[in-house]
Design a protein around this motif. Structure first.
Motif, PDB file in Angstrom:
ATOM      1  N   ASN A  24       0.854  -1.186   0.000  1.00 44.92           N
ATOM      2  CA  ASN A  24       0.000   0.000   0.000  1.00 44.92           C
ATOM      3  C   ASN A  24       0.890   1.237   0.000  1.00 44.92           C
ATOM      4  O   ASN A  24       1.751   1.387   0.872  1.00 44.92           O
ATOM      5  N   SER A  25       0.679   2.143  -0.951  1.00 41.96           N
ATOM      6  CA  SER A  25       1.579   3.295  -1.073  1.00 41.96           C
ATOM      7  C   SER A  25       1.527   4.193   0.165  1.00 41.96           C
ATOM      8  O   SER A  25       2.516   4.822   0.536  1.00 41.96           O
ATOM      9  N   VAL A  83      -5.269 -11.169   9.005  1.00 40.61           N
ATOM     10  CA  VAL A  83      -3.959 -11.802   9.165  1.00 40.61           C
ATOM     11  C   VAL A  83      -4.020 -13.290   8.816  1.00 40.61           C
ATOM     12  O   VAL A  83      -3.115 -13.827   8.186  1.00 40.61           O
ATOM     13  N   ILE A 113       7.185   2.439   6.509  1.00 36.42           N
ATOM     14  CA  ILE A 113       6.915   1.159   7.169  1.00 36.42           C
ATOM     15  C   ILE A 113       7.013   0.051   6.127  1.00 36.42           C
ATOM     16  O   ILE A 113       6.418   0.153   5.056  1.00 36.42           O
ATOM     17  N   SER A 114       7.759  -1.008   6.459  1.00 31.59           N
ATOM     18  CA  SER A 114       7.914  -2.089   5.484  1.00 31.59           C
ATOM     19  C   SER A 114       6.694  -2.998   5.547  1.00 31.59           C
ATOM     20  O   SER A 114       6.044  -3.138   6.584  1.00 31.59           O
ATOM     21  N   GLN A 115       6.389  -3.624   4.412  1.00 30.03           N
ATOM     22  CA  GLN A 115       5.217  -4.488   4.321  1.00 30.03           C
ATOM     23  C   GLN A 115       5.657  -5.869   3.855  1.00 30.03           C
ATOM     24  O   GLN A 115       5.640  -6.159   2.663  1.00 30.03           O
ATOM     25  N   PRO A 116       6.012  -6.729   4.801  1.00 31.48           N
ATOM     26  CA  PRO A 116       6.583  -8.025   4.413  1.00 31.48           C
ATOM     27  C   PRO A 116       5.639  -8.873   3.556  1.00 31.48           C
ATOM     28  O   PRO A 116       6.094  -9.586   2.684  1.00 31.48           O
ATOM     29  N   LEU A 117       4.330  -8.785   3.819  1.00 34.13           N
ATOM     30  CA  LEU A 117       3.397  -9.593   3.028  1.00 34.13           C
ATOM     31  C   LEU A 117       2.847  -8.813   1.843  1.00 34.13           C
ATOM     32  O   LEU A 117       2.519  -9.379   0.812  1.00 34.13           O
ATOM     33  N   GLY A 118       2.717  -7.515   2.022  1.00 35.92           N
ATOM     34  CA  GLY A 118       2.049  -6.698   1.016  1.00 35.92           C
ATOM     35  C   GLY A 118       1.025  -5.810   1.687  1.00 35.92           C
ATOM     36  O   GLY A 118       1.120  -5.521   2.876  1.00 35.92           O
ATOM     37  N   MET A 175      -1.823  -4.811   3.699  1.00 35.20           N
ATOM     38  CA  MET A 175      -2.679  -5.438   4.708  1.00 35.20           C
ATOM     39  C   MET A 175      -3.850  -4.560   5.138  1.00 35.20           C
ATOM     40  O   MET A 175      -4.648  -4.975   5.990  1.00 35.20           O
ATOM     41  N   GLU A 176      -3.994  -3.374   4.581  1.00 36.14           N
ATOM     42  CA  GLU A 176      -5.169  -2.560   4.907  1.00 36.14           C
ATOM     43  C   GLU A 176      -6.402  -3.279   4.335  1.00 36.14           C
ATOM     44  O   GLU A 176      -6.440  -3.603   3.141  1.00 36.14           O
ATOM     45  N   GLY A 206      -3.897 -13.434   4.920  1.00 34.40           N
ATOM     46  CA  GLY A 206      -2.741 -12.847   4.257  1.00 34.40           C
ATOM     47  C   GLY A 206      -3.092 -12.345   2.873  1.00 34.40           C
ATOM     48  O   GLY A 206      -4.257 -12.305   2.477  1.00 34.40           O
ATOM     49  N   VAL A 207      -2.084 -11.962   2.112  1.00 33.87           N
ATOM     50  CA  VAL A 207      -2.328 -11.312   0.827  1.00 33.87           C
ATOM     51  C   VAL A 207      -2.706 -12.326  -0.253  1.00 33.87           C
ATOM     52  O   VAL A 207      -3.600 -12.085  -1.061  1.00 33.87           O
ATOM     53  N   VAL A 211       1.197   3.223   3.265  1.00 35.61           N
ATOM     54  CA  VAL A 211       2.026   2.610   4.307  1.00 35.61           C
ATOM     55  C   VAL A 211       3.504   2.792   3.955  1.00 35.61           C
ATOM     56  O   VAL A 211       4.326   3.157   4.805  1.00 35.61           O
TER      57      VAL A 211
END
Lengths: 571, 205
Positions: free
Chosen positions: A312-313, A332, A320-325, A327-328, A335-336, A315
């Motif tokens: 998400n741009s 959980v 903030i890093s987005q390990p999965l992608g 998440m908004e 997941g993505v 985030v």
């Protein structure tokens, strides 16, 4: 994207391919066979229901009679569900003491569930009594799905029967009852019990107040969820018990149940292609349709998964890093990967259940569900609706192929003539007229823009998505748009009705026109419709019809949204 | 007219069968065979008090507890749902920044704030966070409870759930289950959250 993410997608697809043949054979036996399955147990139920309804099962109907029966049942369905909602305060099983639903919302919901759309302008847990959920809504989940299967079979009979001069397409009431008795009710019953075992609730209790660990109050909404959840997925309805639909832990508690829900959505649409191959006495005709659907499915899920993995741009911009992608708007436990897969499946098939919030997807990730709907709900599609929509696309492809070689087109040995093509064009044109007409109107009207939750191009996408979802009888939403207002309740309700019946009637009429035609043996100039070349042509036609029609609108919505997102501008 | 009669009778017959008999049969069987699951998988504390459902997330704000994700509905199961804000939404940007700064201040030295704690779930009731997001909070929980970080880590490790069948979904920790396990191991945290003394205040970012 991760290997394990793709593994989930591939395992899902492998399951669908594996059940296509056995379920397809079963459906053929139920609807076209001389002896239905389990004759001792289900046979008396089928005959009993037909006798109670007063229908004559021996009577074959013309397309007009078939359509009339279907329209009468649907009209009564709208009325009954409207009045159940209006009178729910005085009806049983209302432990939450829900009051009468307001007229505009009641009409919208009655239209929505009758048309297999299951668009939800309301929030289930705070609006509908248990009785309304069961008898007003879940009832339609069954009947609208059975109607869809019937329409698909009627059109298929018209195309595949080789009885020159005989113009009938089967009996609506027999198709309806058989769909319920042999297919939808038994499978739903078994699946509902599996759902309960995994935590999906099933009770008739009112809301339960608990004291949380920190000493606060939490009111748990309860009710008969599992029974509704099973048919909601199997019938590609998509109307959840709760506002949050299949993202709600009481509807979809685990990733395993999520996989089961997805398999239910594609099961019947995939199997019907095999049933169709049987009816055409050429299994390759069915596989060609399934192949075209599969190509479009993988294109969608690949694009959506890639875009969502990208993150998400908003985030990313906060460092903030987005390990999965992204998440908004996601859960959980899914997941993505499982969320992108769900979003693709639910919009390919006209299901409309969601396990993540499409409105919060990335612009390109959210473009996929929107385009899937705008392709005409033919990528697997709704139960029945996918097959009859796809068959109209097949006729269009055959016609265009015929134009290219300068020969009267034929399909399964029957000539495709101007009358059928006019009906097919009507089918194809009604869709964009409804979507672009009403979306355009809403976007220039104050009352249309008043309830948007997002500004800028994303706000435009919300409105475009709403009418696409309604016309395609999908039911998913960019749910930020506040649609429980008079303008959206009434117009979306009308669009759902038009998107269902103005497309079913031409489809049935095509079946009627093709039914009695003479069959000619294939000659050297016949374009085979069961090979790779045809499959690719079919995919191209579906994309061209969808893309050319909606590309300008999409450029103003998700595509600009994506480009503007790169600059960091917010609205 | 005959068709209308058939349609009326079919309406009634299918409604009774699929709208009343079917859900009641499922309810009857579910309540008999699997009452705990059918009634919401309720959790009880040591005193037998119902403290919620193992499937439904709860709001946690005390420093002695692990915290779940932001919720658009404030974890109210009567109005489930997400924020429905797109990436270009100013309100989303605002929430992410506010939450990031708040969390960073309350977790000095824990490293970058995990994305799950600044993004709202789809249902507003997401009971889970990822194991990494839980570990990120462990030091703060241990400090608030006055126990060793290693002991909190042990409790945490015991509640991690893997992917189902090894490949479905994502690894996760149920926040309510984890916090109940903490209470069981160390007792309830002191109710009024200890005020942050000036010495604990992290340097301004």
């Amino acid at each position: 994207m991760t290997a394990i993410g793709w593994l989930q997608i591939l395992v899902f697809f492998a399951i669908i391919v594996a059940i296509t043949r056995p379920l397809g054979v079963y459906l053929h036996r139920v609807f076209e066979g001389d002896r239905q399955p389990l004759p001792r147990i289900l046979g008396p139920v089928e005959r009993g229901l037909l006798r109670l309804s007063g229908a004559n099962p021996k009577e074959e109907q013309t397309w007009g009679a078939y359509a009339r029966s279907m329209l009468l049942l649907s009209l009564l369905g709208v009325l009954v569900t409207y009045f159940i909602q209006r009178m729910q305060g005085g009806l049983p099983w209302n432990p939450g003491q829900m009051k009468a639903v307001i007229p505009a919302s009641a009409f919208n919901t009655a239209a929505s569930f009758t048309t297999n759309t299951n668009w939800q302008g309301y929030a289930g847990e705070s609006t509908m009594s248990h009785f309304t959920q069961m008898a007003g809504l879940a009832w339609h989940n069954f009947t609208s799905a059975a109607v869809g299967i019937g329409i698909a079979l009627a059109l298929a009979r018209g195309l595949t029967r080789k009885q020159p001069g005989k113009h009938t397409l089967g009996n609506f009431w027999v198709d309806l009852v058989r769909g319920l008795v042999y297919v939808l009710i038994p499978i739903s019953f078994a699946v509902a019990l599996i759902f309960i075992s995994q935590g999906v609730i099933q009770n008739l209790s009112g809301p339960l107040t608990v004291t949380t660990l920190e000493g606060g109050k939490q009111i748990l909404a309860l009710g008969p969820v599992a029974s509704q959840e099973a048919i909601k997925q199997l019938g590609t309805n998509g109307g959840g018990f709760f506002n949050a639909n299949s993202s709600h832990p009481f509807e979809n508690p685990t990733a395993l149940m999520n996989l089961l829900q997805l398999c239910l959505v594609f099961a019947i649409p995939a199997a019907l292609t095999y049933t169709y191959g049987r009816m055409a006495k050429d299994q390759k005709q069915g596989w060609a349709l399934l192949a075209a659907m599969s190509i479009l499915f993988f294109a969608g899920v690949g694009a959506s998964y890639a875009a969502e993995s990208h993150g998400n741009s908003a985030v990313a911009r906060a460092g903030i890093s987005q390990p999965l992608g992204n998440m908004e708007g996601k859960e959980v436990r899914f997941g993505v990967s499982a969320s992108a897969l769900f979003a693709t499946v639910t919009t390919d098939a006209s299901c409309g259940a969601v396990n993540s919030m499409h409105d919060s997807m990335t612009p390109l990730g959210g473009l996929v569900p929107l385009v899937n709907i705008q392709l005409g709900e033919v990528v697997f599609g709704g139960v029945g609706a996918g097959l009859y929509g796809m068959l109209v696309m097949v006729l269009l492809s055959v016609f265009i192929a015929g134009l290219m070689v300068g020969r009267t087109p034929e399909y399964l040995g029957k000539k495709v003539e101007p009358r059928e093509m006019k009906l097919a064009m009507l089918y194809v044109l009604i869709f964009p007229v409804l979507i672009l007409g009403f979306a355009g109107w809403s976007l220039v009207a104050k009352y249309g823009l008043a309830t948007s939750n997002n500004g800028g191009p994303h706000g435009l996408t919300e409105v475009l998505y709403a009418y696409s979802s309604a016309a395609g009888n999908n039911g998913s939403a960019f749910a930020g748009l506040g649609a429980n207002v008079p303008w959206y309740n009434w117009t979306l309700g009308l669009v759902m009705l038009a998107g269902r019946f103005f497309m079913i009637i031409p489809a049935l009429a095509i079946g009627g026109a093709m039914a009695g035609k003479k069959t000619v043996a294939p000659g050297p100039g016949t374009f085979p419709t069961n090979g790779v070349l045809f499959t690719l042509l079919l995919v191209a036609i579906i994309i061209i019809v969808g893309a050319l029609t909606f590309f300008p609108a999409l450029s103003l919505g998700p595509i600009v949204d994506h480009l503007v997102g790169q600059t960091g501008q917010v609205f | 007219m005959r068709e209308l009669t058939i349609a009326l009778r079919a309406t009634l017959v299918t409604l009774v069968l699929t709208g009343i008999l079917y859900p009641l049969a499922v309810t009857g069987l579910g309540q008999t065979v699997m009452p705990a699951a059918a009634n919401g998988s309720l959790l009880r504390d040591d005193r037998g008090q119902v403290v919620g459902s193992s499937l439904i997330g709860q709001p946690f704000t005390q420093p002695g507890y692990f915290w779940g994700r932001p919720s658009a509905s404030g974890y109210d199961p009567m109005s489930s749902g997400g924020s429905n804000w797109g990436p270009s939404s100013a309100k989303l940007r605002q929430r992410i920044l506010v939450e990031r700064d708040r969390l960073a201040a309350e977790h000095p030295g824990a490293g970058p704030v995990p994305d799950e704690l600044v993004t709202a779930s789809a249902s507003g009731l997401d009971p889970h966070i990822s194991p990494a997001t839980a570990r990120w909070q462990a030091a703060r929980v241990a400090r608030a409870r006055g126990v060793d970080l290693a002991r909190v880590d042990t409790v945490l490790s015991g509640t991690i759930e893997g992917r189902e069948l090894g490949f479905l979904g994502e690894p996760r920790v149920n926040v309510l289950v984890l916090n109940l396990a903490l209470d069981r191991a160390f007792g309830r945290p002191l109710p009024p959250p200890p005020p942050i003394t000036p010495a604990d205040t992290p340097p301004a970012r």
